[in-house]
Scaffold this motif. Sequence first.
Motif, PDB file in Angstrom:
ATOM      1  N   ASP A 549       0.735  -1.170  -0.249  1.00  0.00           N
ATOM      2  CA  ASP A 549       0.229   0.028  -0.057  1.00  0.00           C
ATOM      3  C   ASP A 549       0.957   1.154  -0.140  1.00  0.00           C
ATOM      4  O   ASP A 549       0.727   2.021  -0.505  1.00  0.00           O
ATOM      5  CB  ASP A 549      -1.202   0.201   0.929  1.00  0.00           C
ATOM      6  N   ARG A 550       2.191   1.117   0.485  1.00  0.00           N
ATOM      7  CA  ARG A 550       2.302   2.813   1.116  1.00  0.00           C
ATOM      8  C   ARG A 550       4.770   2.117   0.565  1.00  0.00           C
ATOM      9  O   ARG A 550       4.427   1.444   0.929  1.00  0.00           O
ATOM     10  CB  ARG A 550       2.772   2.986   2.276  1.00  0.00           C
ATOM     11  N   HIS A 551       5.112   2.312  -0.677  1.00  0.00           N
ATOM     12  CA  HIS A 551       6.287   1.479  -1.111  1.00  0.00           C
ATOM     13  C   HIS A 551       7.264   2.819  -0.605  1.00  0.00           C
ATOM     14  O   HIS A 551       7.033   3.939  -0.071  1.00  0.00           O
ATOM     15  CB  HIS A 551       5.521   1.850  -2.525  1.00  0.00           C
ATOM     16  N   VAL A 552       8.272   2.104   0.437  1.00  0.00           N
ATOM     17  CA  VAL A 552       9.105   3.285   0.466  1.00  0.00           C
ATOM     18  C   VAL A 552      10.390   3.445  -0.261  1.00  0.00           C
ATOM     19  O   VAL A 552      11.014   2.414  -0.791  1.00  0.00           O
ATOM     20  CB  VAL A 552       9.858   1.965   1.883  1.00  0.00           C
ATOM     21  N   GLN A 553      10.459   4.521  -0.049  1.00  0.00           N
ATOM     22  CA  GLN A 553      12.005   5.080  -0.886  1.00  0.00           C
ATOM     23  C   GLN A 553      13.309   5.818  -0.228  1.00  0.00           C
ATOM     24  O   GLN A 553      12.551   6.990   0.762  1.00  0.00           O
ATOM     25  CB  GLN A 553      11.427   6.502  -2.519  1.00  0.00           C
ATOM     26  N   ARG A 554      13.606   5.263   0.077  1.00  0.00           N
ATOM     27  CA  ARG A 554      14.644   5.597   0.981  1.00  0.00           C
ATOM     28  C   ARG A 554      16.192   6.525   0.602  1.00  0.00           C
ATOM     29  O   ARG A 554      16.790   6.094  -0.894  1.00  0.00           O
ATOM     30  CB  ARG A 554      16.199   4.046   1.548  1.00  0.00           C
ATOM     31  N   SER A 555      16.624   7.595   1.300  1.00  0.00           N
ATOM     32  CA  SER A 555      17.857   7.990   0.276  1.00  0.00           C
ATOM     33  C   SER A 555      19.216   7.376   0.436  1.00  0.00           C
ATOM     34  O   SER A 555      19.286   6.820   1.506  1.00  0.00           O
ATOM     35  CB  SER A 555      17.431   9.817   1.066  1.00  0.00           C
ATOM     36  N   ASP A 556      20.645   7.615   0.440  1.00  0.00           N
ATOM     37  CA  ASP A 556      21.497   7.596   0.752  1.00  0.00           C
ATOM     38  C   ASP A 556      21.903   7.966   1.733  1.00  0.00           C
ATOM     39  O   ASP A 556      22.066   6.421   2.972  1.00  0.00           O
ATOM     40  CB  ASP A 556      22.964   8.267  -0.439  1.00  0.00           C
ATOM     41  N   ARG A 557      21.722   8.886   2.899  1.00  0.00           N
ATOM     42  CA  ARG A 557      20.853   8.820   4.373  1.00  0.00           C
ATOM     43  C   ARG A 557      20.661   8.050   5.014  1.00  0.00           C
ATOM     44  O   ARG A 557      21.289   7.502   6.481  1.00  0.00           O
ATOM     45  CB  ARG A 557      20.978  10.366   4.406  1.00  0.00           C
ATOM     46  N   ASP A 558      19.148   7.750   4.634  1.00  0.00           N
ATOM     47  CA  ASP A 558      19.192   7.170   5.204  1.00  0.00           C
ATOM     48  C   ASP A 558      19.132   5.325   5.064  1.00  0.00           C
ATOM     49  O   ASP A 558      19.535   4.296   5.748  1.00  0.00           O
ATOM     50  CB  ASP A 558      17.256   6.618   4.554  1.00  0.00           C
ATOM     51  N   ILE A 559      20.325   4.933   4.243  1.00  0.00           N
ATOM     52  CA  ILE A 559      20.345   3.489   4.412  1.00  0.00           C
ATOM     53  C   ILE A 559      22.128   3.656   4.600  1.00  0.00           C
ATOM     54  O   ILE A 559      22.461   2.876   5.405  1.00  0.00           O
ATOM     55  CB  ILE A 559      21.244   3.511   2.639  1.00  0.00           C
ATOM     56  N   ILE A 560      22.697   4.807   4.709  1.00  0.00           N
ATOM     57  CA  ILE A 560      23.858   4.611   6.176  1.00  0.00           C
ATOM     58  C   ILE A 560      23.880   4.905   6.915  1.00  0.00           C
ATOM     59  O   ILE A 560      24.430   4.557   7.595  1.00  0.00           O
ATOM     60  CB  ILE A 560      24.596   6.186   5.155  1.00  0.00           C
ATOM     61  N   GLN A 561      22.248   5.606   7.089  1.00  0.00           N
ATOM     62  CA  GLN A 561      22.483   5.436   8.649  1.00  0.00           C
ATOM     63  C   GLN A 561      21.842   4.511   9.832  1.00  0.00           C
ATOM     64  O   GLN A 561      21.904   4.550  11.135  1.00  0.00           O
ATOM     65  CB  GLN A 561      21.498   6.763   8.958  1.00  0.00           C
ATOM     66  N   GLY A 562      21.404   3.226   8.976  1.00  0.00           N
ATOM     67  CA  GLY A 562      20.496   2.631   9.113  1.00  0.00           C
ATOM     68  C   GLY A 562      19.443   2.507   9.840  1.00  0.00           C
ATOM     69  O   GLY A 562      18.331   1.832  10.118  1.00  0.00           O
ATOM     70  N   ARG A 563      18.721   3.452   8.674  1.00  0.00           N
ATOM     71  CA  ARG A 563      17.217   4.099   9.378  1.00  0.00           C
ATOM     72  C   ARG A 563      16.328   2.824   9.102  1.00  0.00           C
ATOM     73  O   ARG A 563      16.614   2.152   7.732  1.00  0.00           O
ATOM     74  CB  ARG A 563      16.721   5.280   8.766  1.00  0.00           C
ATOM     75  N   ASP A 564      15.317   2.961   9.854  1.00  0.00           N
ATOM     76  CA  ASP A 564      14.148   1.147   9.802  1.00  0.00           C
ATOM     77  C   ASP A 564      12.576   2.879   9.122  1.00  0.00           C
ATOM     78  O   ASP A 564      12.076   3.167   9.375  1.00  0.00           O
ATOM     79  CB  ASP A 564      13.733   1.349  10.753  1.00  0.00           C
ATOM     80  N   VAL A 565      12.982   3.292   8.075  1.00  0.00           N
ATOM     81  CA  VAL A 565      11.745   3.708   7.302  1.00  0.00           C
ATOM     82  C   VAL A 565      10.643   3.287   7.349  1.00  0.00           C
ATOM     83  O   VAL A 565      10.060   4.304   7.686  1.00  0.00           O
ATOM     84  CB  VAL A 565      12.278   4.667   5.821  1.00  0.00           C
ATOM     85  N   ALA A 566      10.403   2.081   7.135  1.00  0.00           N
ATOM     86  CA  ALA A 566       8.668   1.625   7.072  1.00  0.00           C
ATOM     87  C   ALA A 566       8.720   1.533   8.592  1.00  0.00           C
ATOM     88  O   ALA A 566       7.692   2.162   8.472  1.00  0.00           O
ATOM     89  CB  ALA A 566       9.195   0.105   6.895  1.00  0.00           C
ATOM     90  N   LEU A 567       9.519   0.909   9.896  1.00  0.00           N
ATOM     91  CA  LEU A 567       8.572   1.624  11.185  1.00  0.00           C
ATOM     92  C   LEU A 567       9.195   3.623  11.543  1.00  0.00           C
ATOM     93  O   LEU A 567       8.115   3.023  11.667  1.00  0.00           O
ATOM     94  CB  LEU A 567       9.816   0.592  11.617  1.00  0.00           C
ATOM     95  N   GLU A 568       9.607   3.991  10.805  1.00  0.00           N
ATOM     96  CA  GLU A 568       9.167   5.189  10.819  1.00  0.00           C
ATOM     97  C   GLU A 568       8.233   6.158  10.510  1.00  0.00           C
ATOM     98  O   GLU A 568       7.315   6.610  11.085  1.00  0.00           O
ATOM     99  CB  GLU A 568      10.451   5.868  10.497  1.00  0.00           C
ATOM    100  N   ILE A 569       7.808   5.508   9.526  1.00  0.00           N
ATOM    101  CA  ILE A 569       6.780   5.320   9.161  1.00  0.00           C
ATOM    102  C   ILE A 569       5.206   4.996   9.628  1.00  0.00           C
ATOM    103  O   ILE A 569       4.571   6.564   9.597  1.00  0.00           O
ATOM    104  CB  ILE A 569       6.401   5.380   7.445  1.00  0.00           C
ATOM    105  N   VAL A 570       5.483   3.784  10.051  1.00  0.00           N
ATOM    106  CA  VAL A 570       4.112   3.198  11.258  1.00  0.00           C
ATOM    107  C   VAL A 570       3.922   4.489  12.325  1.00  0.00           C
ATOM    108  O   VAL A 570       3.183   4.733  13.086  1.00  0.00           O
ATOM    109  CB  VAL A 570       4.532   2.235  11.230  1.00  0.00           C
ATOM    110  N   THR A 571       5.087   4.703  12.809  1.00  0.00           N
ATOM    111  CA  THR A 571       5.336   5.475  13.991  1.00  0.00           C
ATOM    112  C   THR A 571       4.719   6.466  14.797  1.00  0.00           C
ATOM    113  O   THR A 571       3.791   7.302  14.649  1.00  0.00           O
ATOM    114  CB  THR A 571       6.735   5.048  15.264  1.00  0.00           C
ATOM    115  N   GLN A 572       5.369   7.108  12.894  1.00  0.00           N
ATOM    116  CA  GLN A 572       4.676   8.506  12.643  1.00  0.00           C
ATOM    117  C   GLN A 572       2.997   8.781  12.702  1.00  0.00           C
ATOM    118  O   GLN A 572       2.681   9.832  13.090  1.00  0.00           O
ATOM    119  CB  GLN A 572       5.568   9.430  11.152  1.00  0.00           C
ATOM    120  N   GLU A 573       2.459   7.779  11.668  1.00  0.00           N
ATOM    121  CA  GLU A 573       1.274   7.455  11.544  1.00  0.00           C
ATOM    122  C   GLU A 573       0.490   7.258  12.973  1.00  0.00           C
ATOM    123  O   GLU A 573      -0.554   8.318  13.077  1.00  0.00           O
ATOM    124  CB  GLU A 573       1.077   6.082  10.713  1.00  0.00           C
TER     125      GLU A 573
END
Length: 576
Positions: A549-573
């Motif tokens: 339903d929601r595709h995640v696009q990670r930036s270079d910085r997201d990848i380098i920092q090891g950010r869990d962007v998908a989980l961040e989207i959920v927690t922000q929601e």
Amino acid sequence: MKNILFLIMLCLVQVAQAQQSPQLEYIKIWNFLKYYHPDLASSKVDADSLFLAHIESPDLAINSTVAVLTAELKTVPGTNPQATDKQEVLTKNQNFDWYLHHPALLKKYKQKLSSIYRNRHRDTAHFYVPSLSYTQDIPNERNYKIKKDENPPLGLRLLTLAKIKGAIDYLYPHKYLMAVDAEAQFDQLVHAAMACTNRLEFDRILAKAVSSMEDSHAFRFQEQLSSRRDIFNSGYYAPFGFHVTPDALLITAIIDSARCAEAQIRVGDRIQQINGMAISQVLNEKKSLLSVSNINGLHHHLADYQQNLIWPDSKPQKQLHIQQEGTSDLRIAHVSFLNPRDTLEAKKIIAYIRQTKQQGQPASIFNDRYAYFKIDETFTMIDDVQDDLVDKHMQAILDTAAKKEAIIFDMRGYPDWGGFVYHYIYGFFGPRKNYFARYYQQNLANIGTFHYQDAAESYFPALTEKQSKHYPGKVFILVNAETLSASEWNTMNLQHIFPQAVTVGEQTAGADGDIKKLMLPLGYSLVFTGNAVYYPNGQQTQKTGIRIDRHVQRSDRDIIQGRDVALEIVTQELMR
């Protein structure tokens, strides 16, 4: 006009068939007999012996091939009526135009093959096909125990390819998704196998044959190859960690600071070329050697530092074209790679691999707002629980989860406990009739087709005291390329149990369905998708992956920092 187009297409098919090597035609006729003729399917005639007896014959013209392969087989009676399958049947793969429209095949031999098919073996006890659809091992395939460094004799080389071709044509439900020129490519591999002079060449041929399936279940085939290190140039390791993108390797970590400093390599830099080869070219070459269902899966596997499959050559020093972070300028760096046979350098490699394996979320989290379950660590919930208390323990856990504002299912891994979703999540939250997919198994009455399984136990267990609890809260399902096979199946289950669920993440592996395992003559095992899975509306999951339903696009910085962007989207929601 339509008739003219049909005739043109028919001519093109006939020209293509006429151009196939006699060895490939021999392979196709032999597989046809192996799976349909009662003498072979019941083991009265040994399929391997029949193949090896004639494959090196100087006359392999198609008429001679049909004559010699059927000469010692009993004539199939013409009285066996066509059976009608009461269940829906998937027939996309079954196409006999290769002999029906072959311009050189005599009419009597076309009729003979058609008669064999009409009166084919229909018993559930097929010598070369599992009688139970969920059985992994394909029975009665022989290991000829060739030495690992030995180039097999011609007959065994062609027999190995013949068995891969048989798996594709008769046992693999997604042949119809393979490249349109897959048959022509396979014919080229047959030619190459006939000419190859060493094991390295033949192992490379096998890697290409399996990669043509484009099935991530078959990805690990390369791990068995005797010549793996030479084929994939995996003798040396990079002094840096990296992430694979369509056109670059993104530097994500420094492993050997001295080497990277000397080459002026920094985290955030992007490698555009390796020894003069563009990254896009490297990826295309690797795709021809690795079986993956989609490009996202290819990038995921090639970024695995431990597997070390990305490098296009075996040189210990590589010339890299590097784009520095934040600029468009390219510079050339010469980088010495790490040698795992050196004790000190091996320690650096092992330390980095261990570091990457330790990253990740806890197995489960319960806070004031949500419950979180990690699919590859669910068994930890009952590790110390007596067997007779597991039901009560899981009831308490799910009671707690049901009171939360949201439930998060992290499906980014392989399930460590099949009962978690199938039995407990379904039993607590699911509708009584939970037909969340369309599941097709091998049709033993007509090998090469697959029939729909409507048996309830394929989708949900029989629970006599089931009382579903409606969950009104939010549900989030996290997925990525590690969502593979049973994890994809369980994700579909969760999407059906919780219609309100929002699936967040990146394209999944695209390899759903039970696996089959075929023993090949050299001792290698070919593992591949053996049953087909679709959504209830017929939407494909093989190659495409699970619905997101929601595709995640990670930036270079997201990848380098090891950010869990998908989980961040959920927690922000949830914070809204």
